[in-house]
Design an enzyme around this catalytic site. Structure first.
Site, short mmCIF file in Angstrom:
data_model
loop_
_atom_site.label_atom_id
_atom_site.label_comp_id
_atom_site.label_asym_id
_atom_site.label_seq_id
_atom_site.Cartn_x
_atom_site.Cartn_y
_atom_site.Cartn_z
N ALA A 74 40.76 38.07 44.60
CA ALA A 74 40.68 36.69 44.28
C ALA A 74 41.53 36.23 43.24
CB ALA A 74 39.27 36.20 44.16
N ASN A 154 30.78 31.46 38.88
CA ASN A 154 30.25 33.07 38.81
C ASN A 154 29.21 33.19 37.72
OD1 ASN A 154 32.92 32.13 37.70
ND2 ASN A 154 32.56 34.00 36.39
N GLN A 182 32.43 33.32 44.78
CA GLN A 182 30.95 33.36 44.67
C GLN A 182 30.31 33.10 45.91
OE1 GLN A 182 29.56 35.55 42.69
NE2 GLN A 182 31.00 36.11 41.32
N HIS A 204 35.07 42.34 47.45
CA HIS A 204 34.13 43.31 46.73
C HIS A 204 33.01 42.34 46.10
CE1 HIS A 204 34.96 42.61 42.34
NE2 HIS A 204 36.29 41.93 42.99
N THR A 243 52.80 46.51 51.93
CA THR A 243 52.21 47.27 52.86
C THR A 243 50.64 46.75 52.96
OG1 THR A 243 53.68 48.83 52.75
CG2 THR A 243 51.77 49.28 53.74
N CYS A 330 33.03 40.08 24.50
CA CYS A 330 33.69 40.75 23.56
C CYS A 330 35.06 40.59 23.70
CB CYS A 330 33.12 42.10 23.71
SG CYS A 330 31.82 42.67 23.06
C1 LIG Z 1 35.24 37.98 40.72
C2 LIG Z 1 35.98 36.68 40.55
C3 LIG Z 1 37.17 36.52 40.76
C4 LIG Z 1 38.21 37.70 40.79
O1 LIG Z 1 37.86 38.52 41.80
P1 LIG Z 1 38.85 39.90 42.12
O2 LIG Z 1 38.85 40.18 43.59
O3 LIG Z 1 38.03 40.83 41.23
O4 LIG Z 1 40.34 39.92 41.53
C5 LIG Z 1 37.80 35.30 40.90
N1 LIG Z 1 37.06 34.12 40.80
C6 LIG Z 1 35.73 34.36 40.72
C7 LIG Z 1 34.82 33.09 40.82
C8 LIG Z 1 35.30 35.57 40.92
O5 LIG Z 1 33.58 35.55 40.72
#
Ligand SMILES: *Cc1c(COP(=O)(O)O)cnc(C)c1O
Length: 406
Positions: A74, A154, A182, A204, A243, A330
């Site tokens: 994302a 998030n 999310q 993920h 790729t 942090c």
């Molecule tokens: C986790 C997250 C991302 C980043 O996604 P990745 O696949 O880890 O780069 C972007 N936007 C939101 C709202 C997220 O929760």
């Protein structure tokens, strides 16, 4: 997962569903082909697997498979949407509107765009974390090319009124992008039905593997194009070279298929557990606050502030056993309160005392029960040691206390 290690941090990443892993495994060794190798069976097998994955991902969000651009996640999708639209539509205008509560991948992309001559409006949100629609409409100018509003936050799980936002964008002829990372796979998300033109998401966060994500780009009414940010072999209709991650795409597709089939049941079960956790903490402890809208919220998230308890410190009382996130980040030198909670109007103290709990498909009731007990004990322990809490209990008006600096 044993109850001595409880994972309540599913908004950071979700475990991969074992069924996803099973689907992926053959594509590491038995079917090693490159999906772009058009002249032998290894390539064809890989291409078939990618086609199926693309269909499954598209099907989950009600899109055409041709509207799915595979990326590394994302973060990359956010970058591609914002920078790609900014470059592609530069003749039309240079203004982008977004929210102060967006993910860093959006905020930092916007900062880069500002350095390159773009103008970005970062809108405040209301106390409940939801966009003020009148403010949004008032911010649109004849230079506005894009509105970027995340589907669900998030940190708080707050869900934005995407249909209303889309109607405003439609009325003014402005493109709408949403980081739906999310929301996808957990609640129904249909960009085409709603009128969202570009949408980022990632495997993920929905029980798929890390390192594979997608950008939905509308192909019809309107036909949207983005300028590639990664150049090379012209993969993904020229919008993202490289790729293709075949095992990742197979896993993403499987995760999408499972999410579509199980979303309703998952949401029902997980929201009951979330509600149990939240109401137990609210009833067994004093001075606990829910951050963000309780109604317009993802079913698996609760973000709570425990007044006069420092969130990072509280986490340390149980972080060998329970994984959560605190509302502080942090940085190199200091502990910064969450900019998302600050944008909701929380003071530094309440922002610093917040903890995000994000449950998931594999969270059990037993784990929630153990977590409740540990949290209640942890907060009571911290407060018992806290002179501020003691003063508060004695009725001292903490606002009026004159602190002396040493
Ligand atoms: C986790 C997250 C991302 C980043 O996604 P990745 O696949 O880890 O780069 C972007 N936007 C939101 C709202 C997220 O929760």
């Amino acid at each position: 997962m044993s109850v001595s290690k409880i994972y309540l941090d599913n908004n950071s990443t979700t475990p991969c569903d074992p069924r996803v892993v099973d689907a992926m495994l053959p594509y590491f060794y038995n079917h090693p082909g490159n999906a772009a190798s058009r002249n032998h069976p290894f390539g064809w097998e890989a291409e078939d697997a990618v086609d199926l994955g693309r269909e499954q991902v598209a099907d989950l969000i009600g899109a055409d498979p041709k509207e799915i651009i595979f990326t590394s996640g994302a973060t990359e999708s956010d970058n591609l949407a914002l920078k790609g639209v900014f470059e592609m539509y530069s003749r039309k205008g240079n203004h982008i509107i977004t929210l102060k509560t967006e993910h860093k991948a959006v905020i930092d992309s916007c900062h880069k765009i500002e350095k390159q001559g773009g103008e970005v409006t970062y809108l405040d949100v209301k106390r409940d974390g939801i966009v003020d629609l009148e403010m949004l409409e008032a911010a649109i100018t004849d230079k506005t090319i894009l509105v970027s509003v995340m589907w669900a936050n998030n940190e708080t799980g707050v869900i934005q009124p995407m249909k209303e936002i889309a109607d405003i964008c439609q009325k003014h002829g402005v493109l709408l992008f949403s980081d739906a990372t999310q929301a996808v796979g957990k609640i129904p998300v249909k960009p085409k039905e709603v009128g969202v033109h570009l949408m980022a998401f990632t495997a993920h966060k929905m029980y798929g593997p890390k390192g594979i994500g997608a950008l939905y780009v509308s192909r019809k009414k309107p036909r949207v194009k983005v300028t590639a940010q990664i150049d090379g072999g012209g993969h993904e209709r020229g919008m993202r070279s490289g790729t293709l991650n075949v095992p990742g795409i197979v896993g993403f597709g499987k995760a999408a298929q499972l999410a579509k089939a199980e979303m309703t049941a998952d949401a029902e079960r997980v929201s009951a557990l979330r509600n149990k956790l939240e109401s137990a903490l609210l009833s067994q402890l004093e001075e606990v606050y829910v951050n963000g809208s309780k109604d317009e919220r993802m079913p698996h998230v609760t973000n709570l502030s425990f007044k006069h308890v420092e969130g990072e410190g509280l986490m340390m009382t149980f972080n060998q056993n329970i994984a959560v996130s605190s509302g502080s980040a942090c940085t190199s030198a200091s502990l910064e309160p969450s900019y998302v909670l600050i944008a909701l109007g929380l003071g530094d103290d309440l922002a610093h005392s917040s903890i995000r709990f994000s449950l998931g498909r594999f969270t059990t009731e037993e784990e929630v029960d153990v977590a409740i007990k540990m949290l209640v004990d942890g907060v009571n322990h911290m407060r018992a040691l806290s002179p501020i809490w003691e003063m508060y209990k004695e009725g001292v008006d903490l606002e009026s206390v004159e602190w002396t600096a040493h």
